[in-house]
Enzyme design. Structure first.
Site, PDB file in Angstrom:
ATOM      1  N   VAL A  58      10.814  -6.956   9.833  1.00  0.00           N
ATOM      2  CA  VAL A  58      11.934  -6.058   9.853  1.00  0.00           C
ATOM      3  C   VAL A  58      11.336  -4.959  11.303  1.00  0.00           C
ATOM      4  O   VAL A  58      10.292  -4.582  11.144  1.00  0.00           O
ATOM      5  CB  VAL A  58      12.091  -5.456   8.599  1.00  0.00           C
ATOM      6  CG1 VAL A  58      13.321  -4.750   9.020  1.00  0.00           C
ATOM      7  CG2 VAL A  58      12.480  -6.224   7.667  1.00  0.00           C
ATOM      8  N   LEU A  71       6.656   3.096   1.398  1.00  0.00           N
ATOM      9  CA  LEU A  71       7.774   2.137   1.798  1.00  0.00           C
ATOM     10  C   LEU A  71       8.596   2.341   2.771  1.00  0.00           C
ATOM     11  O   LEU A  71       9.193   3.390   3.024  1.00  0.00           O
ATOM     12  CB  LEU A  71       8.078   1.697   0.369  1.00  0.00           C
ATOM     13  CG  LEU A  71       7.135   1.405  -0.692  1.00  0.00           C
ATOM     14  CD1 LEU A  71       7.976   1.107  -2.019  1.00  0.00           C
ATOM     15  CD2 LEU A  71       6.253   0.221  -0.352  1.00  0.00           C
ATOM     16  N   GLY A  83      10.783  -2.823   5.789  1.00  0.00           N
ATOM     17  CA  GLY A  83      10.189  -4.207   5.999  1.00  0.00           C
ATOM     18  C   GLY A  83       9.793  -4.492   4.394  1.00  0.00           C
ATOM     19  O   GLY A  83       9.803  -5.471   4.132  1.00  0.00           O
ATOM     20  N   HIS A  84       9.006  -3.342   3.718  1.00  0.00           N
ATOM     21  CA  HIS A  84       8.727  -3.513   2.243  1.00  0.00           C
ATOM     22  C   HIS A  84      10.015  -3.930   1.284  1.00  0.00           C
ATOM     23  O   HIS A  84       9.780  -5.081   0.488  1.00  0.00           O
ATOM     24  CB  HIS A  84       8.188  -2.283   1.754  1.00  0.00           C
ATOM     25  CG  HIS A  84       6.816  -1.870   2.365  1.00  0.00           C
ATOM     26  ND1 HIS A  84       6.671  -0.920   3.108  1.00  0.00           N
ATOM     27  CD2 HIS A  84       5.637  -2.530   2.299  1.00  0.00           C
ATOM     28  CE1 HIS A  84       5.570  -0.646   3.565  1.00  0.00           C
ATOM     29  NE2 HIS A  84       4.620  -1.747   3.018  1.00  0.00           N
ATOM     30  N   GLN A 123      -2.882 -12.425   7.992  1.00  0.00           N
ATOM     31  CA  GLN A 123      -3.091 -12.204   6.568  1.00  0.00           C
ATOM     32  C   GLN A 123      -2.485 -13.153   5.633  1.00  0.00           C
ATOM     33  O   GLN A 123      -3.086 -13.662   4.722  1.00  0.00           O
ATOM     34  CB  GLN A 123      -2.417 -10.661   6.328  1.00  0.00           C
ATOM     35  CG  GLN A 123      -2.496 -10.339   4.594  1.00  0.00           C
ATOM     36  CD  GLN A 123      -2.161  -9.002   4.333  1.00  0.00           C
ATOM     37  OE1 GLN A 123      -2.746  -8.019   4.532  1.00  0.00           O
ATOM     38  NE2 GLN A 123      -0.661  -8.869   4.318  1.00  0.00           N
ATOM     39  N   SER A 129       4.009   1.376   7.995  1.00  0.00           N
ATOM     40  CA  SER A 129       3.792   2.724   7.415  1.00  0.00           C
ATOM     41  C   SER A 129       3.184   3.614   8.313  1.00  0.00           C
ATOM     42  O   SER A 129       3.482   4.869   8.247  1.00  0.00           O
ATOM     43  CB  SER A 129       2.926   2.396   6.020  1.00  0.00           C
ATOM     44  OG  SER A 129       3.468   1.472   5.235  1.00  0.00           O
ATOM     45  N   ARG A 130       2.480   2.964   9.074  1.00  0.00           N
ATOM     46  CA  ARG A 130       1.750   3.946  10.036  1.00  0.00           C
ATOM     47  C   ARG A 130       2.428   4.622  11.256  1.00  0.00           C
ATOM     48  O   ARG A 130       2.052   5.357  12.032  1.00  0.00           O
ATOM     49  CB  ARG A 130       0.738   2.927  10.895  1.00  0.00           C
ATOM     50  CG  ARG A 130      -0.597   2.796   9.996  1.00  0.00           C
ATOM     51  CD  ARG A 130      -1.737   1.797  10.629  1.00  0.00           C
ATOM     52  NE  ARG A 130      -2.934   1.733   9.900  1.00  0.00           N
ATOM     53  CZ  ARG A 130      -2.897   0.669   9.033  1.00  0.00           C
ATOM     54  NH1 ARG A 130      -2.226  -0.210   9.059  1.00  0.00           N
ATOM     55  NH2 ARG A 130      -4.075   0.389   8.416  1.00  0.00           N
ATOM     56  N   MET A 187       0.782  -1.168  -0.124  1.00  0.00           N
ATOM     57  CA  MET A 187       0.005   0.078   0.134  1.00  0.00           C
ATOM     58  C   MET A 187       0.864   1.102   0.013  1.00  0.00           C
ATOM     59  O   MET A 187       0.389   2.432   0.225  1.00  0.00           O
ATOM     60  CB  MET A 187      -0.967   0.050   1.143  1.00  0.00           C
ATOM     61  CG  MET A 187      -1.942  -1.137   1.150  1.00  0.00           C
ATOM     62  SD  MET A 187      -3.405  -1.028   2.058  1.00  0.00           S
ATOM     63  CE  MET A 187      -2.758  -0.781   3.929  1.00  0.00           C
ATOM     64  N   LYS A 199       4.929  -9.792   9.734  1.00  0.00           N
ATOM     65  CA  LYS A 199       4.270  -9.090  10.546  1.00  0.00           C
ATOM     66  C   LYS A 199       2.542  -9.015  10.339  1.00  0.00           C
ATOM     67  O   LYS A 199       2.168  -8.631  11.526  1.00  0.00           O
ATOM     68  CB  LYS A 199       4.814  -7.510   9.802  1.00  0.00           C
ATOM     69  CG  LYS A 199       4.005  -6.414  10.097  1.00  0.00           C
ATOM     70  CD  LYS A 199       4.462  -5.577  11.239  1.00  0.00           C
ATOM     71  CE  LYS A 199       3.791  -4.377  11.714  1.00  0.00           C
ATOM     72  NZ  LYS A 199       2.417  -3.924  11.131  1.00  0.00           N
TER      73      LYS A 199
HETATM   74  P1  AMP Z   1       1.400  -3.036   3.393  1.00  0.00           P
HETATM   75  O1  AMP Z   1       1.818  -1.787   2.570  1.00  0.00           O
HETATM   76  O2  AMP Z   1       1.387  -2.366   4.984  1.00  0.00           O
HETATM   77  O3  AMP Z   1       0.171  -3.633   2.921  1.00  0.00           O
HETATM   78  O4  AMP Z   1       2.423  -4.246   3.418  1.00  0.00           O
HETATM   79  C1  AMP Z   1       2.669  -4.713   2.354  1.00  0.00           C
HETATM   80  C2  AMP Z   1       3.682  -5.973   2.499  1.00  0.00           C
HETATM   81  O5  AMP Z   1       4.761  -5.700   3.494  1.00  0.00           O
HETATM   82  C3  AMP Z   1       2.596  -7.042   3.696  1.00  0.00           C
HETATM   83  O6  AMP Z   1       2.950  -8.350   2.953  1.00  0.00           O
HETATM   84  C4  AMP Z   1       3.254  -6.707   4.715  1.00  0.00           C
HETATM   85  O7  AMP Z   1       2.965  -8.019   5.540  1.00  0.00           O
HETATM   86  C5  AMP Z   1       4.727  -6.702   4.436  1.00  0.00           C
HETATM   87  N1  AMP Z   1       5.353  -5.815   5.736  1.00  0.00           N
HETATM   88  C6  AMP Z   1       4.711  -4.781   6.398  1.00  0.00           C
HETATM   89  N2  AMP Z   1       5.620  -4.510   7.430  1.00  0.00           N
HETATM   90  C7  AMP Z   1       6.584  -5.006   7.469  1.00  0.00           C
HETATM   91  C8  AMP Z   1       7.676  -5.395   8.334  1.00  0.00           C
HETATM   92  N3  AMP Z   1       8.096  -4.686   9.371  1.00  0.00           N
HETATM   93  N4  AMP Z   1       8.499  -6.396   8.069  1.00  0.00           N
HETATM   94  C9  AMP Z   1       8.351  -7.266   7.126  1.00  0.00           C
HETATM   95  N5  AMP Z   1       7.217  -7.090   6.306  1.00  0.00           N
HETATM   96  C10 AMP Z   1       6.581  -6.154   6.276  1.00  0.00           C
END
Ligand code: AMP
Length: 282
Positions: free
Chosen positions: A176, A33, A36-37, A153, A186-187, A30, A149
């Site tokens: 991460v 970035l 983690g992404h 999901q 992201s939040r 989403m 994380k």
């Molecule tokens: P999001 O943009 O929040 O929908 O996340 C996109 C992908 O990144 C999802 O598969 C999340 O699980 C993964 N993600 C988000 N935060 C982390 C993190 N801290 N470490 C690893 N993967 C992450």
């Protein structure tokens, strides 16, 4: 790096790769970035010939309009990060491209979504299921990468792939964290410095609960202590703190070695809702 805004552009880009026997790794995001992404993207680059990333803030998975509207956006820096790391294409659809009409379909994941995120965010996994289905149908990747994380999901998406026979391998990437333990999200950008400090309680309590489990302390006693710790901090509101089967999300109440266990937590820190989890024995 190609920037693609339509389904048709993505389909023809990916078809061309497939015709040339180039494997596709896909990372749905989403945006906003962070590292983690980028770990997901790196893993995808290591495991596929060509990597496609999507950036789409999916409205159907938000049950809270304020959360949707406040969701951080940083498209320019996202694109720069993805270009530098070696992504082949980024799919940035607008809402109309993904939802030409409001979906009539509803996806019900049954017991998988009755607890944790599913219980506190009604309709969330319906939205996740629909958007991930759409994206898998558009990109048709060989492998798709998701973060641990968002443990529930991952369980939901694995079920989606199994139940609907998607021809894709799901690869899960470890969470991460910042040096102090806070899971990247992201939040986090919405936390002020004081809240950022307070937010450390999530990982601190996960780590504490894990070590107490291994010390032989009963889960209910651990839970009592954890709830007490959360209740001491005025800016934090705990939603859940649960020991679960890490694959089917069923609730557990003791340390076992025969099934994979995780502890999952969700809490509001100020106005920001954070989730995290820790694996216990897998
Ligand atoms: P999001 O943009 O929040 O929908 O996340 C996109 C992908 O990144 C999802 O598969 C999340 O699980 C993964 N993600 C988000 N935060 C982390 C993190 N801290 N470490 C690893 N993967 C992450």
């Amino acid at each position: 790096m190609k920037i693609l805004r339509t389904k048709n552009a993505v389909k023809s880009f990916c078809l061309n790769l497939q015709l040339n026997k180039i494997t596709i790794g896909f990372v749905p995001t989403m945006g906003a970035l962070h590292q983690g992404h980028l770990d997901l993207v790196k893993k995808a680059i290591d495991n596929a010939d060509s990597v496609v990333v999507s950036i789409f803030v999916n409205p159907t998975q938000f049950n809270n309009i304020e959360d949707f509207e406040q969701y951080p956006k940083s498209l320019d820096s996202d694109l720069e990060l993805l270009e530098n790391i070696g992504v082949a294409a980024v799919f940035i659809p607008d809402n109309q491209e993904i939802y030409p009409d409001k979906p009539a379909l509803r996806i019900d994941f049954g017991s998988l979504e009755q607890r944790l995120e599913g219980a506190f965010r009604p309709g969330h996994f319906n939205g996740v299921g629909i958007v991930v289905s759409k994206l898998l149908n558009i990109v048709k990747p060989d492998k798709a990468f998701f973060g641990q994380k968002d443990l529930q999901q991952v369980a939901v998406i694995k079920r989606l792939v199994l139940d609907l026979s998607y021809d894709v391998e799901i690869i899960v990437v470890p969470t991460v964290r910042d040096k102090d333990g806070l899971a990247l999200s992201s939040r986090n950008i919405r936390l002020d410095p004081a809240e950022r400090k307070v937010a450390l309680i999530l990982y601190r309590m996960l780590s504490y609960a894990k070590s107490e489990l291994f010390n032989g302390v009963a889960w209910l006693d651990i839970l009592f202590m954890v709830r007490h710790e959360f209740s001491q901090i005025s800016d934090v509101r705990l939603e859940y703190f649960e020991l679960v089967h890490a694959e089917d999300m069923s609730p557990q109440d003791s340390l076992r070695v025969d099934i994979p266990l995780s502890i999952c937590v969700a809490a509001y820190v100020g106005k920001v809702r954070l989730i995290d989890n820790i694996s216990i024995n897998h």
